[in-house]
Design a protein around this motif. Structure first.
Motif, mmCIF file in Angstrom:
data_model
loop_
_atom_site.group_PDB
_atom_site.id
_atom_site.type_symbol
_atom_site.label_atom_id
_atom_site.label_comp_id
_atom_site.label_asym_id
_atom_site.label_seq_id
_atom_site.Cartn_x
_atom_site.Cartn_y
_atom_site.Cartn_z
ATOM 1 N N GLN A 76 -11.060 18.908 34.069
ATOM 2 C CA GLN A 76 -12.209 18.287 34.705
ATOM 3 C C GLN A 76 -11.824 16.923 35.254
ATOM 4 O O GLN A 76 -11.034 16.212 34.660
ATOM 5 C CB GLN A 76 -13.334 18.108 33.678
ATOM 6 N N LEU A 77 -12.431 16.583 36.361
ATOM 7 C CA LEU A 77 -12.178 15.273 36.944
ATOM 8 C C LEU A 77 -13.422 14.427 36.799
ATOM 9 O O LEU A 77 -14.516 14.888 37.073
ATOM 10 C CB LEU A 77 -11.852 15.459 38.430
ATOM 11 N N LYS A 108 -11.857 9.148 39.985
ATOM 12 C CA LYS A 108 -11.804 9.183 41.445
ATOM 13 C C LYS A 108 -11.926 7.774 41.992
ATOM 14 O O LYS A 108 -11.131 7.335 42.823
ATOM 15 C CB LYS A 108 -12.952 10.061 41.956
ATOM 16 N N GLN A 109 -12.921 7.043 41.485
ATOM 17 C CA GLN A 109 -13.117 5.687 41.989
ATOM 18 C C GLN A 109 -11.923 4.811 41.647
ATOM 19 O O GLN A 109 -11.464 4.011 42.456
ATOM 20 C CB GLN A 109 -14.364 5.066 41.361
ATOM 21 N N VAL A 122 -7.995 14.196 43.645
ATOM 22 C CA VAL A 122 -8.859 13.163 44.220
ATOM 23 C C VAL A 122 -8.688 13.070 45.739
ATOM 24 O O VAL A 122 -9.620 12.713 46.450
ATOM 25 C CB VAL A 122 -8.533 11.811 43.563
ATOM 26 N N MET A 123 -7.512 13.410 46.254
ATOM 27 C CA MET A 123 -7.263 13.113 47.665
ATOM 28 C C MET A 123 -8.045 14.054 48.577
ATOM 29 O O MET A 123 -8.369 15.186 48.203
ATOM 30 C CB MET A 123 -5.773 13.171 47.985
ATOM 31 N N THR A 124 -8.321 13.576 49.779
ATOM 32 C CA THR A 124 -9.178 14.324 50.693
ATOM 33 C C THR A 124 -8.394 15.016 51.791
ATOM 34 O O THR A 124 -8.961 15.750 52.587
ATOM 35 C CB THR A 124 -10.173 13.377 51.368
ATOM 36 N N GLY A 125 -7.109 14.790 51.890
ATOM 37 C CA GLY A 125 -6.332 15.466 52.938
ATOM 38 C C GLY A 125 -4.877 15.429 52.550
ATOM 39 O O GLY A 125 -4.447 14.576 51.772
ATOM 40 N N ARG A 126 -4.103 16.372 53.058
ATOM 41 C CA ARG A 126 -2.675 16.364 52.749
ATOM 42 C C ARG A 126 -1.892 16.834 53.965
ATOM 43 O O ARG A 126 -2.426 17.494 54.851
ATOM 44 C CB ARG A 126 -2.373 17.278 51.579
#
Lengths: 240, 388
Positions: free
Chosen positions: B10-11, B16-17, B224-228
């Protein structure tokens, strides 16, 4: 391992024991009540070990075996860090790293009524107390202590949480304070919340302090007291 | 539903922050800078073509094998390359056994594209008989531990195992030259694959703040990252492949910046792979020589004298050709054939050899000196497996 017979268990306390070791011979002790904790079993006249770990004793008569694992088995009255995964009408579903998801009743807060149910989003971190933990059932949690006061329980804001083994959690909670926390506390100011389920939350005013503390705690598990002090001091020197 | 929930890590909102905040001050949770790679270690197994790579806590194992197959109809002169990935459930609680999931297929495709499109492996050298028999190279990648950035680690493992893989040597024989003889490794030294360059994959992670870029993301950063984006480059700066699986849009100047970074990192990683492979090859060569010398108990300087002495007496061409057939670069071969062919006789020859040695080359009478010339290829073609 061959079983070691010992008249009194004093020579095995705080030693590593393996399943099959005999730690107490009851025939030699009369009229005493002994409380057995986890990892020990009574076989007619002897007390033998069921789980590998260290044998612990606390006055006046409690014996148990302690071992460090990545998995957590919920027990009542443990303080743990849980993550909210879902909310229902009467319960929050909270993950406490155990075999089953735990339930946190929406009213289990100080002064909790149907009108002021707290709103937790998915992924909120909570410091909670395990009320009931029976094998096969979902554990039950509460955000109050036994008398109904909130105390330190509740949501943890900001900060950083990492996972560790149950042994490290117990070491961080031991009293007197473990050396790594002592050394770090002398130079840095931070707050931590340690869950017995192998989760630790750290918060400090700046991200770099948080990162230093988190890394120091993660690295301190296999080290002895003196080694912990040295490691922490080296880490602090590198930064300042 | 609860079982599935319990399977994934679980995150928390806090994590994240925190990860994004720390990145604003160029800090990562494990103390690295945003553009640093974790510690890379490459180990090799006993078999040719097996490698295990550890990148931080991520562990990947790769194994290369080869088989003779019929080539594809449209490419009759080229060998084939295929990559299989296995995401073992021991690597991550969310990996299920059985059919590869989406990320497993994507990983295989990235590595495949990097090797195939850039023609890194020379597939024409894998052809034995045009349109009939070619070598099919198969790379098996097993993920042992997932701590983030599986693509880079798997790519390095695949390259390391390709560099140390040895395929058996074949020769054509028979009346019409159509029969293929595959020589076992004890008879003929197996051959390495021909790799023109090493395509190295470098993975970047992007976050909701557009200026944040990290290299080599860990497990939590990946969550957490939004793009790779994964860029596969070689040390010369050629871009072999780029993979950007949707998600957040990235500005063009950031992509160009990433490609430049990837070039630098690819050079570093290529150097590390080559170092590790070289060390491994040296150790293997040392082991081979040590193993053979145990069957011949001599001092090395005595060998030369003994060999020359032996040549002296071997009047017949057969013995001479026998020695010539051996590859001169591998001294160990010489020592062994001496032991097997002459048996006890060699011990006596030692003294005679040293006496004859004073005579010098004049005593050789035009017999070939195996050390100064290349091996006579005619003699090599004679089937050696029948003798040894």
């Amino acid at each position: 391992m061959e079983s070691k017979l010992s008249g009194s268990a004093t020579n095995l306390v705080d030693q590593l024991v393996y399943p099959g070791d005999v730690v107490l011979d009851l025939s030699s002790m009369t009229n005493q009540t002994i409380k057995l904790g986890g990892g020990l079993r009574q076989d007619s006249d002897v007390i033998s070990v069921m789980k590998a770990g260290r044998l612990r004793f606390s006055k006046p008569n409690k014996y148990w075996v302690e071992s460090s694992q990545k998995r957590y088995v919920p027990h009542a009255e443990d303080s743990v860090l849980g993550i909210v995964v879902d909310s229902r009408s009467d319960n929050f579903l909270v993950d406490i790293k155990g075999p089953a998801i735990a339930f946190l009743p929406v009213l289990a807060f100080e002064g909790g009524t149907r009108r002021n149910i707290p709103k937790f989003e998915v992924g909120a971190l909570l410091y909670v107390r395990v009320v009931k933990a029976n094998p096969g059932m979902n554990p039950e949690l509460s955000c109050t202590d036994a008398s109904g006061k909130a105390g330190e329980f509740g949501a943890l804001k900001e900060g950083y949480m990492f996972e560790c083994s149950t042994g490290l959690s117990r070491m961080l909670l031991s009293s007197p304070t473990c050396p790594v926390l002592d050394t770090l506390g002398k130079k840095l100011s931070f707050e931590i919340a340690v869950g017995l389920n192998g989760r630790v939350w750290v918060n400090a005013s700046s991200p770099s302090t948080t990162i230093i503390v988190a890394n120091a705690l993660i690295n301190s598990e296999p080290l002895s007291g003196v080694q912990q002090k040295i490691m922490a001091e080296k880490l602090l020197q590198r930064v300042q | 539903m609860e079982q599935r929930l319990a399977n994934c890590v679980q995150l928390t909102v806090n994590e994240k922050q925190f990860i994004e905040n720390a990145l604003l001050s160029e800090l990562r949770v494990d103390g690295r800078g945003p553009l640093e790679y974790r510690k890379l270690s490459i180990k090799f197994g006993k078999d040719d073509g097996s490698a295990e790579v550890q990148l931080g806590e991520t562990r990947v194992m790769s194994f290369v094998s080869a088989q003779l197959v019929q080539p594809y109809k449209d490419r009759p002169n080229e060998g084939t390359l295929s990559i299989f990935t296995e995401f073992s459930p021991m690597a991550d609680p969310s990996f299920e056994p059985g059919r590869p999931g989406e990320s497993a297929v994507e990983l295989g495709r990235i590595i495949d594209r990097g090797l195939r499109e850039s023609r890194a492996i020379d597939t024409e050298s894998l052809c034995i008989l045009s349109a009939k028999l070619v070598w099919a190279i198969r790379i098996d990648i097993h993920i042992l531990d997932n701590a983030g950035n599986l693509v880079d680690a798997a790519n390095i493992a695949a390259l390391a195992s390709l560099l140390t893989f040895r395929r058996p040597e074949c020769s054509l024989g028979g009346e019409d030259g159509q029969q293929v003889v595959v020589h076992p490794p004890e008879v003929r030294e197996p051959l390495p694959l021909i790799l023109h360059h090493l395509p190295v994959a470098v993975t970047f992670g992007f976050f909701s703040n557009e200026n944040l870029v990290v290299l080599d993301p860990t497990y939590h950063e990946e969550a957490v990252m939004t793009g790779r984006m994964t860029a596969t480059l070689n040390a010369n700066g050629d871009v072999c492949a780029i993979q950007k699986p949707g998600e957040q849009g990235i500005f063009q100047h950031i992509i160009m910046h990433c490609l430049k970074l990837a070039h630098v990192k690819a050079g570093d990683i290529t150097a590390k792979i080559k170092d590790a492979v070289e060390k491994h090859n040296n150790e293997r060569a040392l082991q081979k020589i040590k193993r053979r010398s145990s069957s011949v108990s001599v001092d090395v300087c005595g060998t030369t004298a003994r060999l020359r002495g032996k040549q002296n007496q071997s009047g017949g061409g057969k013995d001479n050709s026998h020695l010539d057939q051996l590859k001169p670069k591998d001294e160990a071969n010489f020592m062994e054939c001496d032991a097997t062919s002459s048996g006890q006789v060699q011990i006596n020859k030692k003294d005679e050899g040293s006496k004859n040695f004073t005579g010098g080359p004049s005593s050789w009478y035009g017999k070939k000196d195996p050390y100064s010339e290349c091996v006579n290829s005619d003699l090599l073609k004679a089937p050696m497996d029948s003798e040894c």
